[in-house]
Write an enzyme that holds these catalytic residues in place. Structure first.
Site, PDB file in Angstrom:
ATOM      1  N   SER A 154       0.854  -1.185   0.000  1.00 56.51           N
ATOM      2  CA  SER A 154       0.000   0.000   0.000  1.00 56.51           C
ATOM      3  C   SER A 154       0.891   1.236   0.000  1.00 56.51           C
ATOM      4  CB  SER A 154      -0.871   0.004   1.250  1.00 56.51           C
ATOM      5  OG  SER A 154      -0.034   0.227   2.375  1.00 56.51           O
ATOM      6  N   LYS A 155       0.282   2.400  -0.130  1.00 53.15           N
ATOM      7  CA  LYS A 155       1.029   3.667  -0.111  1.00 53.15           C
ATOM      8  C   LYS A 155       1.896   3.754   1.137  1.00 53.15           C
ATOM      9  CE  LYS A 155      -0.290   6.731  -3.424  1.00 53.15           C
ATOM     10  NZ  LYS A 155      -1.720   6.744  -3.811  1.00 53.15           N
ATOM     11  N   ARG A 156       1.302   3.400   2.252  1.00 52.10           N
ATOM     12  CA  ARG A 156       1.998   3.488   3.532  1.00 52.10           C
ATOM     13  C   ARG A 156       3.246   2.606   3.527  1.00 52.10           C
ATOM     14  NH1 ARG A 156       0.996   0.040   7.856  1.00 52.10           N
ATOM     15  NH2 ARG A 156      -0.669  -0.881   6.623  1.00 52.10           N
ATOM     16  N   HIS A 157       3.178   1.506   2.775  1.00 55.24           N
ATOM     17  CA  HIS A 157       4.288   0.561   2.706  1.00 55.24           C
ATOM     18  C   HIS A 157       5.378   0.974   1.724  1.00 55.24           C
ATOM     19  CE1 HIS A 157       1.361  -2.794   3.959  1.00 55.24           C
ATOM     20  NE2 HIS A 157       2.148  -2.494   4.979  1.00 55.24           N
ATOM     21  N   GLY A 158       5.065   1.916   0.872  1.00 58.31           N
ATOM     22  CA  GLY A 158       6.061   2.276  -0.132  1.00 58.31           C
ATOM     23  C   GLY A 158       5.581   2.101  -1.564  1.00 58.31           C
TER      24      GLY A 158
END
Ligand code: GLU
Length: 472
Positions: A242-246
């Protein structure tokens, strides 16, 4: 003579070049470069509604930034629609494809029925063998592949191994829509064939497409390229990235202050390994990269590791290279414009002098930029909280005495400054640190900086004395 290796990167320009796409491009590039081959770039812009020029520009910009160079001109899939239709004509002529006059409503009914019966083959083949003369008036046909009804379709994948599909589960694919537009599945096959692609390396979200595309190759009587479907990148917890993960665009990594060479090195290890080697020069990557060492389970994205690889490259770079990298990054990183506006030859030379100490500590170009701030910040300095705490009344008294010493000294360099500071510490009966730490706070507004005597020399007499006076 063996045929030259040709790979391709085939992004759909519906968004930015994301990190998974960048890794796919890198793998294709390395595979080709390591074998004297070529990597081609094909923009899959057949989806006219979702493809944008902005996305095409971002993909090209991202590849260039990463140093992944494709060979020859960029190929645009949409521009090849006539050729795609020509291939369909060939299949029609050879009885490998047929016109399907099923109406949208009929198709919907077929889908419903298949769903009820739990079949994955949705189309019931009603126009496979029917004559055109039976066509309902006013219905424009779609062209479908006359796919085999029995037997198996097999892909001998270089990463996934041998993967088998039962043909009875695969639909008669639409090749040309009723409006005459080629489908994506057809376009990929015709383009890869015409571009003489020998190796298709892409995300394993395309594995099912590989079966369908194999059927199209067979219908056209063309050799199927070697295929390697690489597991997608997951987040650190194993879930979908996800975005949060990169799951960011490559441009976001540039804005976060990563060096392209570090990101490339990080990406090559994401799913591929060569023993336990972590750091690869470009030459080493090219020499060692191969498909059998790509793992079959999803690689996990790890920001901490990316940061540590980046820090490694920053420390290992020469001061000149680091300054050049910082300058190049200024338009892209937060706060970069402020330094860019002040970058005179004099400041550049100060940055270069301070660089050996600064690059030791920074993990990203943003941190590096931040650590240069004391060299170009305007007075009065912003003093961070921890540094403020060092400026006690006693410390201020010491600094006031230091001003007197400095003003009395004829020279201004790191050596003369050190002498003055040491003499005063001794005269005042305090440890060097009791004077040096508040001095650092006054000069840089921070509790860490390059060596304090070097800082004094870099700032010069006038600026140093003014900053100390501000603090006193
Ligand atoms: N255009 C596809 C994508 O961006 C890739 C297709 C392919 O590599 O065959 O996912």
């Amino acid at each position: 003579m063996t045929e030259p290796i040709i790979t391709r990167f085939a992004p759909s320009p519906t968004g930015f070049l994301h990190i998974g796409g960048a890794r796919t491009a890198l793998f294709n590039w390395l595979y080709a470069r390591g074998r004297g081959g070529k990597m081609l770039l094909r923009i899959e812009d057949t989806d006219r509604e979702r493809s944008t020029q902005q996305a095409i520009d971002a993909i090209i910009d991202g590849l260039k930034w990463l140093g992944i160079a494709w060979d020859g001109d960029v190929i645009h899939q949409f521009a090849r629609a006539d050729r795609h239709r020509e291939a369909v004509e060939q299949m029609l002529a050879q009885g490998k494809a047929y016109r399907c006059f099923a109406t949208p409503q009929e198709l919907e009914e077929m889908r419903e029925k298949a769903r009820r019966e739990g079949r994955t083959r949705l189309y019931d083949g009603r126009w496979r063998d029917r004559d055109r003369s039976e066509a309902p008036a006013g219905v424009k046909p779609a062209i479908r592949l006359k796919a085999p009804l029995t037997g198996e379709t097999v892909v001998d994948d270089k990463v996934q191994g041998r993967v088998t599909w039962q043909n009875e589960n695969l639909d008669d694919l639409v090749l040309l829509r009723s409006d005459g537009n080629p489908t994506y599945m057809l376009a990929v096959v015709v383009d890869d064939h015409d571009m003489n692609v020998t190796h298709i390396i892409r995300g394993d979200d395309h594995l099912n497409n590989a079966a369908r595309q194999t059927q199209i190759y067979n219908a056209l009587g063309w050799a199927v390229p070697a295929m390697a479907h690489i597991p997608l990148i997951h987040g650190p917890d194993g879930s979908k990235l996800s975005k949060r993960h990169g799951a960011l665009g490559v441009d976001a990594y540039r804005a976060l202050g990563y060096l392209p060479v570090a990101l490339r090195n990080y990406l090559v290890r994401l799913g591929w390994s060569h023993g336990d080697q972590e750091v690869f020069s470009t030459q080493e990557m090219i020499a060692h990269f191969d498909l059998p060492q790509i793992g079959r389970s999803p690689a996990r994205f790890d920001f901490a590791k990316l940061e540590s690889v980046n820090g490694h490259y920053m420390r290992a770079s020469s001061s000149e290279d680091m300054l050049a990298a910082l300058e190049q990054a200024l338009p892209h990183i937060a706060g970069g414009e402020a330094l860019k506006a002040r970058l005179t030859p004099a400041l550049r030379s100060k940055l270069l002098t301070a660089m050996p100490a600064l690059k030791e500590r920074a993990k990203t170009l943003i941190e590096l930029l931040d650590s240069t701030r004391f060299l170009w910040a305007e007075r009065p300095l912003i003093i961070e909280e921890k540094a403020k705490a060092l400026l006690t009344p006693e410390a201020r008294k010491l600094l006031a005495a230091l001003i007197v010493k400095f003003e009395a000294s004829a020279d201004w360099n790191a050596g003369s400054a050190e002498t003055a500071v040491r003499v005063l510490a001794e005269e005042s009966g305090v440890k060097l640190g009791a004077l040096a730490q508040p001095l650092r706070a006054a000069l840089t507004g921070r509790v860490t900086s390059p060596g304090i005597f070097e800082v004094l020399e870099l700032l010069g007499r006038e600026e140093s004395l003014s900053r100390i006076k501000d603090a006193v």
